[in-house]
Design an enzyme around this catalytic site. Sequence first.
Site, PDB file in Angstrom:
ATOM      1  N   GLU A  85       0.823  -1.214   0.000  1.00 17.52           N
ATOM      2  CA  GLU A  85       0.000   0.000   0.000  1.00 17.52           C
ATOM      3  C   GLU A  85       0.852   1.256   0.000  1.00 17.52           C
ATOM      4  O   GLU A  85       1.523   1.548   0.995  1.00 17.52           O
ATOM      5  CB  GLU A  85      -0.890  -0.018   1.252  1.00 17.52           C
ATOM      6  CG  GLU A  85      -1.694   1.258   1.425  1.00 17.52           C
ATOM      7  CD  GLU A  85      -2.715   1.174   2.536  1.00 17.52           C
ATOM      8  OE1 GLU A  85      -2.529   0.371   3.469  1.00 17.52           O
ATOM      9  OE2 GLU A  85      -3.713   1.911   2.462  1.00 17.52           O
TER      10      GLU A  85
ATOM     11  N   GLU B 179     -12.006   1.564   4.856  1.00 12.74           N
ATOM     12  CA  GLU B 179     -11.037   1.913   5.893  1.00 12.74           C
ATOM     13  C   GLU B 179     -11.222   3.406   6.125  1.00 12.74           C
ATOM     14  O   GLU B 179     -10.571   4.247   5.507  1.00 12.74           O
ATOM     15  CB  GLU B 179      -9.606   1.586   5.452  1.00 12.74           C
ATOM     16  CG  GLU B 179      -8.625   1.766   6.604  1.00 12.74           C
ATOM     17  CD  GLU B 179      -7.197   1.670   6.156  1.00 12.74           C
ATOM     18  OE1 GLU B 179      -6.495   0.753   6.601  1.00 12.74           O
ATOM     19  OE2 GLU B 179      -6.762   2.514   5.343  1.00 12.74           O
TER      20      GLU B 179
END
Length: 272
Positions: free
Chosen positions: A154, A248
Amino acid sequence: MIKSCATIALVPAIKSGPWIYWDDLEKSLAHASSLGFDAVELFTESSNALDIDATKLLLEKYKLSIAAVGSGAGKVIHGFTLTDPDKAIRQKAIDFIANMISFGAAFNAPTIIGSMQGNIVAGGSRDQAMQWLAEGLSYLGKHAAAHHVKLIYEPLNRYESNLLNTLEESVQFLNKYQIKQVGLLADLFHMNIEEADMAASIRTYGDSIIHVHFADSNRRPVGNGHTNLNEVAKALKEINYQGFVSAEAFAWPNPQAAAEQTIESFKKYFKI
Ligand code: LER
Ligand code: MN
């Protein structure tokens, strides 16, 4: 088919952060299931924080799967990263993530490497940090492949990491070091800070995107900020993205409302 997902934080030491559900696994699964989510993403303290068989039974009961597991507790709780100048700490980071990969694999879920990538420390060499990151990701990518799961890297925004902040930089890095078993996470919150054009980046690097973190510009659930989700959703459909869009996001104004807002936005952008 693009699938919906909500995050669950199960790390008692962490009291705030971008997760929808908090504290109780079964209550969170029951609520996510009642709203029609396809999956959950777990943020646990370690690879042995949950009993695997008991968790499988709960997932069956609530008809949910695990979309991914996060490895960030290794940094937040223990201070391990893949780019720490201390070799022993880098090894602990690798071991922590390898164990998370084995845990996730029990649910066919990939592991995410976000904050565990670390930073180039003050005065440190960029080339050296990149070499360490490449070594860690190469080893862990093979470990994941051996467990028949993917590994997710990420890119984070500049206030969280000075390693790689965009999809473009990340793809170039993976190519340069010939790291083949690692896909990318497109976190819409980080992308809103770093990408010149979020939709264009999704189109250009779509082949590498295997997971999406679904949050608005202010990291509240999608619909509470100013990110142009129409454009982002259009780009994800154009690249034929088949993975999860996983919320998220902050539990704003509270977990239940955040989950409801997320599923409404999911339906609005991906179910038409
Ligand atoms: C983790 O997925 C993430 O996005 C980072 O901001 C770590 O908190
Ligand atoms: Mn993220």
